[in-house]
Design a protein around this motif. Structure first.
Motif, PDB file in Angstrom:
ATOM      1  N   GLY A  29      74.132 118.002  18.845  1.00 40.54           N
ATOM      2  CA  GLY A  29      73.912 116.653  19.372  1.00 40.54           C
ATOM      3  C   GLY A  29      72.879 116.647  20.486  1.00 40.54           C
ATOM      4  N   GLU A  30      72.949 117.633  21.367  1.00 41.54           N
ATOM      5  CA  GLU A  30      71.955 117.743  22.440  1.00 41.54           C
ATOM      6  C   GLU A  30      70.574 118.006  21.859  1.00 41.54           C
ATOM      7  N   MET A  31      70.524 118.840  20.831  1.00 43.01           N
ATOM      8  CA  MET A  31      69.232 119.121  20.195  1.00 43.01           C
ATOM      9  C   MET A  31      68.674 117.868  19.530  1.00 43.01           C
ATOM     10  N   ALA A  32      69.537 117.079  18.910  1.00 42.97           N
ATOM     11  CA  ALA A  32      69.083 115.831  18.286  1.00 42.97           C
ATOM     12  C   ALA A  32      68.505 114.895  19.344  1.00 42.97           C
ATOM     13  N   GLN A  33      69.116 114.889  20.515  1.00 41.95           N
ATOM     14  CA  GLN A  33      68.609 114.057  21.610  1.00 41.95           C
ATOM     15  C   GLN A  33      67.228 114.544  22.061  1.00 41.95           C
ATOM     16  N   VAL A  34      67.051 115.849  22.153  1.00 45.90           N
ATOM     17  CA  VAL A  34      65.752 116.411  22.529  1.00 45.90           C
ATOM     18  C   VAL A  34      64.705 116.063  21.473  1.00 45.90           C
ATOM     19  N   ILE A  35      65.080 116.187  20.210  1.00 45.02           N
ATOM     20  CA  ILE A  35      64.159 115.851  19.121  1.00 45.02           C
ATOM     21  C   ILE A  35      63.674 114.415  19.277  1.00 45.02           C
ATOM     22  N   GLU A  36      64.595 113.531  19.599  1.00 50.52           N
ATOM     23  CA  GLU A  36      64.233 112.122  19.784  1.00 50.52           C
ATOM     24  C   GLU A  36      63.357 111.941  21.026  1.00 50.52           C
ATOM     25  N   GLU A  37      63.730 112.606  22.120  1.00 47.66           N
ATOM     26  CA  GLU A  37      62.980 112.467  23.376  1.00 47.66           C
ATOM     27  C   GLU A  37      61.536 112.936  23.245  1.00 47.66           C
ATOM     28  N   VAL A  38      61.320 114.014  22.499  1.00 44.01           N
ATOM     29  CA  VAL A  38      59.952 114.537  22.373  1.00 44.01           C
ATOM     30  C   VAL A  38      59.187 113.874  21.235  1.00 44.01           C
ATOM     31  N   GLY A  39      59.866 113.022  20.487  1.00 45.96           N
ATOM     32  CA  GLY A  39      59.196 112.286  19.424  1.00 45.96           C
ATOM     33  C   GLY A  39      58.854 113.124  18.205  1.00 45.96           C
ATOM     34  N   PHE A  40      59.632 114.170  17.964  1.00 49.29           N
ATOM     35  CA  PHE A  40      59.374 115.001  16.787  1.00 49.29           C
ATOM     36  C   PHE A  40      59.695 114.195  15.540  1.00 49.29           C
ATOM     37  N   GLU A  41      58.762 114.184  14.617  1.00 52.27           N
ATOM     38  CA  GLU A  41      58.972 113.453  13.367  1.00 52.27           C
ATOM     39  C   GLU A  41      59.187 114.449  12.246  1.00 52.27           C
ATOM     40  N   GLY A  42      60.410 114.651  11.919  1.00 51.29           N
ATOM     41  CA  GLY A  42      60.781 115.588  10.874  1.00 51.29           C
ATOM     42  C   GLY A  42      62.280 115.794  10.909  1.00 51.29           C
ATOM     43  N   SER A  43      62.753 116.595  10.002  1.00 52.08           N
ATOM     44  CA  SER A  43      64.191 116.852   9.916  1.00 52.08           C
ATOM     45  C   SER A  43      64.618 117.863  10.981  1.00 52.08           C
TER      46      SER A  43
END
Length: 99
Positions: A27-41
């Motif tokens: 869940g924390e990693m998903a939040q980081v993915i969103e924060e950095v704007g990574f577009e991918g799975s």
């Protein structure tokens, strides 16, 4: 289990804690993915972290500095994580070429 873990928990309870931790970290990693704007799975993000050169040291000295920094950063946190700490200090050193 108490003999091996110092916890008064069953194997199932310990396993559940592990599963809960994996879910929390993901869940924390998903939040980081969103924060950095990574577009991918999620899997693509893991591949990115594992393969992008910016996340890896470029020299042996850089690796040693980073490892030493991390170990010193952890020094102050170890008493909260372990009941008994070793008496001898430790250091981070390069592995000799002869090994």
């Amino acid at each position: 289990m108490k003999h091996f873990t110092t916890l008064d928990l069953t194997a199932e309870e310990i396993h559940r804690i592990g599963l809960d931790e994996v879910a929390r970290i993901r869940g924390e990693m998903a939040q980081v993915i969103e924060e950095v704007g990574f577009e991918g799975s999620f899997d693509e993000f893991l591949t990115f972290l594992r393969t992008d050169p910016r996340f890896y040291p470029k020299t042996a000295d850089e690796l040693l500095r980073e490892a030493a920094y991390i170990s010193k950063k952890m020094d102050g946190k170890l008493p909260a994580l372990f009941k008994t700490l070793p008496r001898q200090p430790y250091t981070v050193e390069a592995v000799p070429d002869s090994i």
